[in-house]
Design an enzyme around this catalytic site. Structure first.
Site, PDB file in Angstrom:
ATOM      1  N   GLU A 172       0.843  -1.215   0.000  1.00  0.00           N
ATOM      2  CA  GLU A 172       0.000   0.000   0.000  1.00  0.00           C
ATOM      3  C   GLU A 172       0.872   1.257   0.000  1.00  0.00           C
ATOM      4  O   GLU A 172       0.798   2.091   0.907  1.00  0.00           O
ATOM      5  CB  GLU A 172      -0.957  -0.012   1.192  1.00  0.00           C
ATOM      6  CG  GLU A 172      -1.971  -1.147   1.090  1.00  0.00           C
ATOM      7  CD  GLU A 172      -3.079  -1.087   2.133  1.00  0.00           C
ATOM      8  OE1 GLU A 172      -2.887  -0.454   3.184  1.00  0.00           O
ATOM      9  OE2 GLU A 172      -4.148  -1.686   1.876  1.00  0.00           O
ATOM     10  N   GLU A 184      -5.315  -8.509  -1.277  1.00  0.00           N
ATOM     11  CA  GLU A 184      -5.988  -8.311   0.013  1.00  0.00           C
ATOM     12  C   GLU A 184      -7.452  -7.989  -0.246  1.00  0.00           C
ATOM     13  O   GLU A 184      -7.759  -7.114  -1.057  1.00  0.00           O
ATOM     14  CB  GLU A 184      -5.406  -7.132   0.805  1.00  0.00           C
ATOM     15  CG  GLU A 184      -4.116  -7.394   1.484  1.00  0.00           C
ATOM     16  CD  GLU A 184      -3.699  -6.258   2.416  1.00  0.00           C
ATOM     17  OE1 GLU A 184      -4.574  -5.625   3.054  1.00  0.00           O
ATOM     18  OE2 GLU A 184      -2.493  -6.008   2.489  1.00  0.00           O
TER      19      GLU A 184
END
Ligand code: BG6
Length: 464
Positions: free
Chosen positions: A172, A361
């Site tokens: 991220e 994810e």
């Protein structure tokens, strides 16, 4: 019919700092995660020898991985995403020599996966870096950290080149704007210029290690990792449409650099308009031309935005400061559930970059109850993942190249935002509470058997 391609990878994803525990074992150094024991929004603490925090043991994956991997294999996983803790390999981050004990741990871990033909998908840096690099160098604010990271990456590429063929650079990478300590090792109060400069160093590092990966492991693929923070306009007012586009560009910018090899014009304008002056050298620009092989992303929720500041301030809610969408339900943590948004984002990224996508994810953080008989009936989780996988299948039918899907936390782990055990994502229950009480015993939930069937049928048993 929701049958997925034969080559589609099925599995789950965890991160070293949320699962392994053993935070000082076998020479490991303190990481930024270890000094943020209350989660990525919980601030930095000065640790003393007697402190004990939830992530110090986490779910003790460091010692229990053989049992956990056997359970993943039982579900039929063909891949497992995990991360290497940089501070196990280079405890301070600036050493010349790697810590052999740290390297040996991941040798054993990857060998265990190989026993079951589970392919590792390895993140080089998942929300942590050696804390020494923060105190001594100022985190990613320092250019020197690029060199340290490259040394670390080359070391692990060399060591695991026969075992790991799928790599991710920074988890991220776009999260640094919201959590600077976690993302780039900078104080939360850092200026925008400081954060963007640190991000720039990280983008250069990502490009350099991509090149190194190709040199050292020619048959490997390396991707970036984006938090897929899709934002919708609250209304169809042209101003709101523009606002949403601008907001989406705050995260797409990272993908633009990593997939296209240069800063996009809209970002250069943003820097200029906001007096953000970055030190970008000619060499950096050359380095950035090295693009990644595929895009990986996390996807949990969507939200809305409006150009009307008063309305925005009145309604903004969750961690990414988005306005809740009145047409969507929310999780117990206020994350809005939007399966169709996953199809949208996959199409959007494919249209924009034409690079393979990997959902690394996705999942539902929820409170689970154990019945008196010892069962965990998590139909809500089954529903959530079913609905998202149906949309992944739709995207594949739309022509999007999707490599695979790893659900977040296939075994309960410590949550990143609040360091809670009670926010559970797993198909496997772990007996531990937010205070650290519990036996750490593992238990199969109802969703365990469901996911097993879905993988076995290659998605055919999903319900539309
Ligand atoms: C992603 C992170 O942001 O979301 C994970 O990459 C994190 O590390 C996951 O755990 C879910 O967030 P949380 O706060 O519910 O654990």
């Amino acid at each position: 019919m929701t049958k997925f391609p034969k080559t589609f990878l099925w599995g789950g994803a965890i991160a070293a700092n949320q699962a392994e525990g053993a935070y000082l074992t076998a020479g490991k150094g303190l990481s930024t995660s270890d000094v943020q024991p209350n989660g990525i929004f919980g601030g930095v603490v000065k640790r003393t020898n007697n402190d004990q925090y939830i992530k110090d043991i986490a779910i003790d994956f460091y010692h229990r991985y053989p049992e956990d991997i056997a359970l993943f294999a039982e579900m039929g996983f063909t891949c497992l995403r995990t991360s290497i803790a940089w501070s196990r390999i280079f405890p301070r981050g600036d050493e010349q020599e790697a810590n052999e004990e740290g390297l040996a741990f991941y040798d054993k871990l990857f060998a265990e996966m190989a026993k079951y033909h589970i392919q590792p998908v390895v993140t080089l840096s998942h929300y942590e870096m050696p804390y020494h690099l923060v105190t001594e160098y100022g985190g990613w604010g320092s250019r020197q950290v690029i060199t340290f990271f490259e040394r670390y990456a080359r070391t692990v590429f060399q060591r695991y080149k026969d075992k790991v063929k799928l790599w991710l650079t920074f988890n991220e990478i776009n999260m640094s704007l919201h959590a600077p300590m976690t993302g780039v090792g900078l104080a939360e109060t850092s200026s925008k210029t400081a954060v963007y400069q640190a991000i720039h160093h990280q983008l250069v590092a990502s490009a350099r290690v991509t090149k190194a990966c190709h040199e050292i492991i020619p048959d490997a693929k390396i991707g970036n990792m984006l938090l897929g923070g899709l934002v919708y306009p609250l209304t169809c007012k042209p101003n709101d449409i523009w606002e949403a586009m601008t907001e989406n560009r705050t995260w797409l910018f990272f993908g633009d650099v990593q997939c296209r090899g240069a800063y996009p014009g809209y970002m250069l304008r943003y820097f200029k308009d906001n007096q953000i002056h970055l030190n970008i050298t000619e060499e950096d620009k050359q380095d950035l031309k090295q693009t990644i092989d595929f895009i990986s992303l996390s996807y949990y929720m969507t939200g809305c935005i409006t150009a009307d500041k008063e309305e925005y301030n009145k309604k903004r809610g969750n961690i990414l400061s988005m306005i809740p969408n009145p047409h969507l339900e929310s999780s117990q943590w206020g994350w809005q559930i939007d399966p169709q948004g996953l199809r949208t984002i996959l199409n959007l990224l494919w249209d924009r970059y034409q690079k393979p996508l990997f959902i690394v994810e996705n999942g539902l953080g929820a409170i689970d109850q154990v019945t008196p008989e010892g069962d965990i009936i998590d139909d809500y989780r089954i529903q959530y993942i079913n609905d998202h996988l149906v949309q992944v299948h739709e995207a594949i039918q739309d022509g999007v190249d999707v490599m695979g899907y790893t659900s977040w936390g296939p075994i309960d782990i410590v949550s990143a935002s609040n360091a809670q055990m009670s926010k559970r994502y797993g198909f496997i229950y772990v007996d531990r509470d937010d205070q650290g009480n519990g036996t750490l015993e593992r238990k199969r939930k109802k969703s365990f058997y469901w996911y097993q069937k879905i993988i076995k049928s290659k998605g055919e048993l999903l319900i539309r």
